[in-house]
Design an enzyme around this catalytic site. Structure first.
Site, PDB file in Angstrom:
ATOM      1  N   PHE A  25       0.871  -1.333   0.093  1.00  0.00           N
ATOM      2  CA  PHE A  25      -0.367  -0.495  -0.303  1.00  0.00           C
ATOM      3  C   PHE A  25       1.219   1.420   0.071  1.00  0.00           C
ATOM      4  CE2 PHE A  25      -4.605   0.506   0.976  1.00  0.00           C
ATOM      5  CZ  PHE A  25      -5.089  -1.091  -0.051  1.00  0.00           C
ATOM      6  N   CYS A  31      -4.479  15.655  -0.234  1.00  0.00           N
ATOM      7  CA  CYS A  31      -6.360  15.533  -1.585  1.00  0.00           C
ATOM      8  C   CYS A  31      -6.664  16.446  -2.356  1.00  0.00           C
ATOM      9  CB  CYS A  31      -6.911  14.793  -0.623  1.00  0.00           C
ATOM     10  SG  CYS A  31      -8.649  14.189  -1.485  1.00  0.00           S
ATOM     11  N   CYS A  46     -15.070  17.439  -0.150  1.00  0.00           N
ATOM     12  CA  CYS A  46     -15.743  16.057   0.822  1.00  0.00           C
ATOM     13  C   CYS A  46     -15.610  15.693   1.823  1.00  0.00           C
ATOM     14  CB  CYS A  46     -14.590  15.078   0.053  1.00  0.00           C
ATOM     15  SG  CYS A  46     -14.832  13.119   0.788  1.00  0.00           S
ATOM     16  N   CYS A  49     -14.416  11.884   5.052  1.00  0.00           N
ATOM     17  CA  CYS A  49     -12.576  11.072   5.464  1.00  0.00           C
ATOM     18  C   CYS A  49     -12.636  10.568   6.342  1.00  0.00           C
ATOM     19  CB  CYS A  49     -11.765  11.667   4.366  1.00  0.00           C
ATOM     20  SG  CYS A  49     -10.164  11.121   4.199  1.00  0.00           S
ATOM     21  N   ASP A  50     -12.470   9.257   6.141  1.00  0.00           N
ATOM     22  CA  ASP A  50     -11.446   8.619   7.311  1.00  0.00           C
ATOM     23  C   ASP A  50     -10.405   8.181   7.377  1.00  0.00           C
ATOM     24  OD1 ASP A  50     -11.564   6.544   5.393  1.00  0.00           O
ATOM     25  OD2 ASP A  50     -12.753   5.059   6.771  1.00  0.00           O
ATOM     26  N   THR A  51      -9.211   8.934   6.973  1.00  0.00           N
ATOM     27  CA  THR A  51      -8.359   8.358   6.019  1.00  0.00           C
ATOM     28  C   THR A  51      -7.462   9.943   6.900  1.00  0.00           C
ATOM     29  OG1 THR A  51      -8.836   7.297   4.994  1.00  0.00           O
ATOM     30  CG2 THR A  51      -6.056   7.793   4.466  1.00  0.00           C
ATOM     31  N   GLU A 116      -6.355   4.163  -6.174  1.00  0.00           N
ATOM     32  CA  GLU A 116      -7.955   4.647  -5.398  1.00  0.00           C
ATOM     33  C   GLU A 116      -8.012   5.709  -5.515  1.00  0.00           C
ATOM     34  OE1 GLU A 116      -7.977   2.088  -2.262  1.00  0.00           O
ATOM     35  OE2 GLU A 116      -8.071   0.403  -3.429  1.00  0.00           O
ATOM     36  N   HIS A 204     -11.064  -5.102   6.176  1.00  0.00           N
ATOM     37  CA  HIS A 204      -9.165  -5.243   6.688  1.00  0.00           C
ATOM     38  C   HIS A 204      -9.628  -4.435   7.625  1.00  0.00           C
ATOM     39  CE1 HIS A 204     -10.433  -1.221   4.444  1.00  0.00           C
ATOM     40  NE2 HIS A 204      -9.750  -0.643   5.200  1.00  0.00           N
TER      41      HIS A 204
HETATM   42  S1  SF4 Z   1     -12.124  10.125   1.054  1.00  0.00           S
HETATM   43 FE1  SF4 Z   1     -10.827  11.790   1.735  1.00  0.00          FE
HETATM   44  S2  SF4 Z   1      -8.973  11.021   0.116  1.00  0.00           S
HETATM   45 FE2  SF4 Z   1     -10.727  10.127  -0.497  1.00  0.00          FE
HETATM   46  S3  SF4 Z   1     -11.162  12.664  -1.748  1.00  0.00           S
HETATM   47 FE3  SF4 Z   1     -12.095  12.017   0.280  1.00  0.00          FE
HETATM   48  S4  SF4 Z   1     -10.842  13.399   1.360  1.00  0.00           S
HETATM   49 FE4  SF4 Z   1      -9.889  13.097  -0.501  1.00  0.00          FE
END
Ligand code: SF4
Length: 210
Positions: A25, A31, A46, A49-51, A116, A204
């Site tokens: 990964f 972003c 967005c 987001c969970d990242t 992705e 995961h």
């Molecule tokens: S989920 Fe997170 S990484 Fe994906 S587009 Fe939205 S803000 Fe960007």
């Protein structure tokens, strides 16, 4: 080209059609739909987001001065063995940084290159597997690929319209949020009502992998 990498590690792909596959990964920092700062979330394009994609301080992260250097890191993480080499490039938004030089350097080391992306930037040529996860209210330009992954429910997205896009697989994934049960119900309902969609879960998280 310098690449800013949030984290890079060996794991099993947890989502989508390739779920369960051994993969390196590679998460790029940054972003184009959110700064990654909580104070900006409410006004971001967005918002769910969970990242954590901010900075380069994650496991295996850092700044890489060339495609060769970064591809070498990916190959080192994979280790010995030529079979089924797979790198999953994600973010943040990977298309902000992924370029021909890195795709070529990964191919030269025997990797299939999967990405992705949120689809608001065109995918670079030569990528072997394109997964687009569209976000409501954004202008998606990458409307063809291997896998369309719809996080559901979302305002501003019509699954019926997405069905006209050119993908091999249409996956609906419950949004990981406070209303998780309702999101699972909504995703199941969509797959039952419109069989082009298949329910996809984040394996995961179920088994506790990164
Ligand atoms: S989920 Fe997170 S990484 Fe994906 S587009 Fe939205 S803000 Fe960007």
């Amino acid at each position: 080209m310098t690449y800013a990498v949030k984290e890079c590690f060996l794991t099993l792909q947890g989502e989508g059609v390739q779920s369960g596959s051994r993969a390196v990964f590679l998460r790029f920092a940054g972003c184009n739909l959110w700064s990654g700062r909580e104070q900006d979330r409410a006004t971001a394009d967005c918002r769910f987001c969970d990242t954590d994609f901010v900075g380069t301080n994650g496991e295996g992260g850092g700044k890489f001065g060339s495609a060769e250097e970064l591809a070498g890191r990916v190959a080192n993480l994979w280790g010995n063995g030529e079979q089924q080499r797979l790198v999953v490039i994600t973010g943040g938004e990977p298309m902000l940084q992924l370029d021909d030089a890195l795709v070529d350097a990964l191919h030269a080391r025997g990797f299939r290159v999967a990405v992705e992306t949120n689809g608001t930037l065109p995918a670079v040529g030569g990528v072997d597997w394109i997964c687009v996860s569209p976000k409501g209210g954004t202008d998606v330009v990458q409307r063809k690929g291997n896998e369309l992954k719809l996080v559901w429910p979302q305002e501003g997205i019509d699954p019926v319209e997405l069905e006209t896009w050119s993908f091999d697989h249409f996956l609906v994934q419950p949004m990981d949020c406070a209303e998780r049960e309702a999101a699972v119900d909504a995703a199941i309902r969509l797959a039952m009502e419109r069989p082009k969609w298949r329910l996809s879960l984040q394996a995961h998280k179920v088994v506790g992998l990164a």
